[in-house]
Design an enzyme around this catalytic site. Sequence first.
Site, short mmCIF file in Angstrom:
data_model
loop_
_atom_site.label_atom_id
_atom_site.label_comp_id
_atom_site.label_asym_id
_atom_site.label_seq_id
_atom_site.Cartn_x
_atom_site.Cartn_y
_atom_site.Cartn_z
N ARG A 15 0.76 -1.32 0.02
CA ARG A 15 -0.22 0.10 -0.07
C ARG A 15 0.79 1.15 0.01
NH1 ARG A 15 -0.58 -2.61 5.14
NH2 ARG A 15 0.48 -1.39 6.75
N ALA B 25 7.15 -2.63 14.39
CA ALA B 25 5.99 -2.19 14.02
C ALA B 25 5.83 -2.52 12.50
CB ALA B 25 5.30 -1.19 14.75
N CYS B 26 4.54 -2.61 11.99
CA CYS B 26 4.53 -2.61 10.46
C CYS B 26 5.12 -1.27 9.91
CB CYS B 26 2.96 -2.61 10.04
SG CYS B 26 2.73 -2.29 8.46
N PRO B 27 5.87 -1.21 8.55
CA PRO B 27 6.04 -2.44 7.77
C PRO B 27 7.41 -2.97 8.60
CG PRO B 27 6.72 -0.27 6.87
CD PRO B 27 6.23 0.08 8.25
#
Lengths: 379, 79
Positions: free
Chosen positions: A197, B17-19
């Site tokens: 994304r 944490a993402c990403p």
Amino acid sequence: MTARIVIVGGGSGGTITANRLAEELEPQIEAGEVEITIVSDNPNHIYKPLYLYVPFGEATLEDASRPLVDLVDHRVNLVFEHVTDIDTDSKSIATAAGSELEYDYLVMATGAIPQPEETPGLGDDEPGHHFYGPEAAEDLRTALANFDEGHLVLSVIGTPHVCPAAPVEFPMIVDQWFRERGVREDIDITYTYPIQRLHGVRPTAEWMVPRFEERDIDSKTFFNVDSVEDGTIETLEGKELDFDLMVGVPEFTASSLVQDAGLGEEWMEVDRHTLESDHAEDVYGIGDVTNLPTSKAGSVAHYASGTLVSRIASEVRGQVPTATFDGKTICFIEAGTEEGTFIEFAYDREPVVRDENRFLHWSKLGYNEAYWLTARGVM
Amino acid sequence: MSESIEADETVDARGSACPGPLMDLIGKIKDVEEGTVVALLTGDEGSKNDVPEWVEEANHELLDIDDNGEYYTIYVKKT
Ligand SMILES: Cc1cc2nc3c(=O)[nH]c(=O)nc-3n(C[C@H](O)[C@H](O)[C@H](O)COP(=O)(O)OP(=O)(O)OC[C@H]3O[C@@H](n4cnc5c(N)ncnc54)[C@H](O)[C@@H]3O)c2cc1C
């Protein structure tokens, strides 16, 4: 016995922490029971967010820099030397100039260092530009001023990078800036991001999609830059993209001090609530150098400093420290040259992005001026 | 546990944490030889979807995902 608090780094985290500690521990400093020292290798404090405005001629490097002596409480000692060693057993640090300083409490605030040389397409003799350092931001200003047709690609190459907002803002500002110059029709803009994304923070990605469409900013996801040659980017996923002007977000690393001192494998490893080192006693980390599971942003350093100051002050006073950091992060996002918004979140609080408006754009510009009060510990 | 799978390399992205976890995996895959099996340890729920999607996109092979309670182990083979 005097408690010696040594802070390595005179950027956002180090300066705010020193100023607030000086305020908090004023009686103890006056009584000779506490000493606060910043050791930094730059006599100036740099407000890096202004580097985003330099390429557009809306800020100069001078605007982003102030002498630390003018920002730091007079009760804080300043040592302008490069720290080369930290010994957490003997509780001392050494500098390139040969000084040794002993500490009772050490705060690491050395930030994150851009690595354009290690990043595909960026660095000396490479075609790509960036805005994460003073010379680079000025070179990009020249490149943009001379660019009136072709394909501009903004590529997020490395993560984690400092400031989650800057790569979102750049394409939106550049779009409007080209429109204002009357050349937008002859320029294509593409934004690329490594995952599937447009942004790591999901609500930001969702906010971006319609805005990029409205502005005719093309995007490519799952785009991990592998090599850059002759105006073509090739990715790990086997894609190719041609460009005339490339702007990249480089990879960042922590100072080698972190690994050498056993404070972390890559980033300094700290407890996300207490900011205490996972590996050494009486050592704390603040700002971009840490592995905190949030963004590398000035606001994180700002909010975390409240916790850090309270905990160190409690230790010094012989009290049990109770303050904890909840991961609060706020980032302004410029949505062009006339509107802005912001995103706010914490470890346990989902991010929310509001619709952009003129007021928030002016708030960001206002904050850029008021930042010096933040550095001083006033707000 | 996937006791039959032996990883040649492990990327410990727990706490990130993402990403972060996916990017750590991508960084590792970039550096290793074809045929290498990389185990990614991640506490991020999103990784369960993000990682397989990238692995497919980049034409590598997803071997397995183990749920260890506190975290997942995702096995990927570079092809
Ligand atoms: C282009 C750009 C835009 C940004 N925009 C935003 C934004 O809009 N909002 C936001 O919140 N954040 C933004 N940021 C991020 C923000 O600038 C950083 O998160 C913040 O500066 C972190 O503070 P810090 O104290 O950890 O590190 P820094 O401010 O980088 O300070 C590190 C200090 O350590 C010193 N140092 C390093 N190594 C040594 C050593 N070995 N010995 C002695 N001294 C040393 C350095 O000289 C420096 O003084 C942006 C950053 C950039 C580059």
